[in-house]
Design an enzyme around this catalytic site. Structure first.
Site: not given
Ligand code: GLY
Length: 575
Positions: A387, A405
């Site tokens: 991310t 992300t």
């Molecule tokens: N995909 C990581 C989050 O949103 O926590």
């Protein structure tokens, strides 16, 4: 086959450059101080007026230049988001989603939720086989793993607060995609590691598979991505969510059982969320609300430890770590049970973030005694936690904090055929089956089950701090479920342990998420503390580094000190 791919890519590149030769190089010609073919990482610097910190030097420099040219922090943030989609394709994105948290110079707070949404054809059991077991990889790889992307719409929602045109803010990203930029060693390593996956999970060859082996210093050209950015410049949001780009996304769905439709793309809308706010030792902390779990978690954990003399205990000692871990255990237990998309699940936010609730939860805390999550251990989270976070503070004091992300590194590894960008694998952030851990080893229940249009629970925690009602800190990090813990530990390092921003960001980190009932620590975590924790019955595992935290702090003299994490290519810029 290899030669055919190379010839095809060179042809696309040549045609593209021919048809767009008039519009290239406007931004970088006007900003010769930014050289996409030669740049260095700057880890920490103090600036008098404005600063940016992000995962890539070019993105930070672009953001700073946009502000120096008269843009504000919103302008810079929009330009940085699009630039990261080009120069940091593992997590920077236009095919994913994220959260933008801001505090403007008048003190007005805003949260833009541009998290991906489940497609209309998605349903609760879509990743289960006929026996009700999860189908290996289906929520993580290929088009089947994608939620409807939110990043482009998110930037358009932030645009009314900016000063420049969207075309101007997209221009650096366009030029970097069309004219190329030199890649870093870590980017080369990641592209090489993912090459097989890109080919396996994409319908067509892409810029990333043009070379068989990437090395630091190679130039990455992304003509198809440049053409997509050009369509957004020319047609606005519709340049992504309708027309040619949307058709390409839907076409890519056919390759690997994806269900995103033209209508899903057309109706995607970001949502404005009231931020989570709480006080900690005289500082006011502002963070993101559900569908992020991050703001609630840090509010819970920091209020749980507030009655204890954390500064006397010392940073990363047995006393402070065991206290902070017991707060992590209790808060993360609530994550699995109570948190999800607030438009589909009644999240008890007021209760969870109240100080009274935090103290009630700590009633059974016994200093120095290892707690017990009293549940069977789930698997250890082994997979990528990609991310990315960036922070911007402008001359006027506007603060914009964005975490964005694709979920896993390079998302679902699917590059949309002809459009040149990666899609997310955010559907894996839903609870695909109650009791089955996701890629971060996190459990979930009904609160985070899949429903059409619902947004999957996130851990992204863009966070701002004010002191005496004045802007003070802008911080965040990647790292899946470790994100809220990293932000919590970073803030405690600054507030309780009086560390500089850079020291707080670089300090070794620890992570407990209730289930599995163990503490993960970074390799450089103090051995003395590890041994003391083990003696008291904690299970402690050393693991690879957590996240890449980036932040900016305003000093009493008004200078903006920007710091990028030692853990990546993170870099600061400003003036
Ligand atoms: N995909 C990581 C989050 O949103 O926590």
């Amino acid at each position: 086959m290899k030669q055919k791919i190379q010839v095809f890519c060179l042809l696309v590149l040549a045609l593209f450059q021919l048809s767009n030769s008039g519009s290239a190089q406007q931004f970088f010609k006007q900003h010769p101080q930014i050289n996409p073919y030669q740049y260095t990482v700057v880890k920490e610097q103090s600036f008098q007026k404005a600063a940016v910190t992000s995962a890539h030097p070019l993105a930070s420099m672009v953001g700073a230049a946009i502000m120096e040219d008269g843009g504000n922090a919103f302008d810079a943030a929009i330009a940085v988001q699009f630039t990261l989609a080009v120069v940091f394709p593992g997590a920077g994105n236009i095919g994913g989603g994220g959260f933008l948290l801001s505090r403007n110079k008048e003190g007005v707070l805003m949260g833009i939720d541009f998290r991906e949404a489940a497609p209309s054809k998605a349903h609760r059991d879509m990743y289960l086989d006929e026996k009700g077991n999860p189908i290996e990889g289906m929520s993580k790889l290929g088009a089947s793993a994608s939620g409807v992307p939110g990043s482009v719409a998110g930037m358009f929602s932030a645009h009314p607060f900016a000063k420049k045109t969207m075309k101007q803010l997209l221009q650096p990203a366009y030029e970097l995609a069309a004219d190329g930029f030199v890649i870093t060693e870590s980017e080369a390593r990641s592209l090489n590691a993912e090459r097989k996956n890109f080919i396996k999970h994409s319908a067509q060859a892409s810029a990333f598979s043009r070379k068989e082996y990437w090395k630091a210093g190679d130039t990455l050209y992304q003509p198809e991505l440049a053409a997509t950015i050009l369509r957004i410049q020319q047609n606005g949001k519709a340049g992504f969510y309708e027309g040619e780009t949307a058709a390409m996304i839907v076409e890519e769905m056919k390759n690997s059982k994806g269900v995103i439709s033209l209508e899903d793309l057309k109706i995607y809308t970001p949502k404005f969320r009231n931020p989570i706010e709480f006080d900690y030792r005289g500082y006011h902390i502002i963070s993101f609300a559900p569908p992020s779990s991050g703001g609630i978690l840090i509010a819970q954990m920091m209020q749980m430890i507030a009655p204890y003399p954390v500064s006397v205990m010392g940073a990363n000692t047995f006393e402070s770590v065991s206290l902070m871990v017991e707060a992590q255990r209790r808060a993360y237990a609530d994550r699995a049970e109570h948190m999800g998309d607030p438009d589909f699940w009644k999240v008890p936010t007021t209760t969870l973030t109240s100080n009274a609730y935090a103290q009630e939860r700590m009633k059974n805390y016994q200093p120095g005694v290892a707690g017990n999550s009293k549940m069977i251990q789930a698997g250890v989270a082994k997979e990528s936690e990609e991310t990315t976070h960036f922070s911007v503070i402008d001359e006027a004091g506007n603060m914009v904090s964005v975490t964005t992300t694709l979920n896993g590194g390079y998302g679902n590894k699917t590059i949309v055929g002809g459009a040149g960008f990666l899609l997310n694998n955010e559907m894996d952030d839903f609870s695909i089956k109650p009791g089955v851990p996701n890629m971060y080893g996190a459990l979930g229940g009904e609160a985070n089950s899949i429903q059409p249009g619902k947004r999957m629970l996130s851990s992204m925690t863009p966070t701002l701090v004010t002191k005496n009602n004045q802007p003070y800190i802008n911080i965040g990090t990647p790292g899946g479920t470790t994100i809220p813990n990293q932000v919590y530990e970073g803030l405690v390092n600054i507030i309780d342990h009086n560390m500089s921003l850079k020291a707080a960001i670089d300090a070794p980190r620890f992570h407990h998420q209730h289930i599995p009932d163990n503490i993960n620590v970074e390799a450089d975590f103090p051995e003395k503390t590890i041994n003391a924790l083990k003696e008291k019955g904690y299970i402690v595992n050393k693991r690879y580094a957590f996240g890449r935290m980036d932040g900016i702090m305003i000093l009493p003299n008004g200078n903006r000190v920007a710091a990028g994490d030692k853990r990546g290519d993170d870099s600061v810029a400003g003036y």
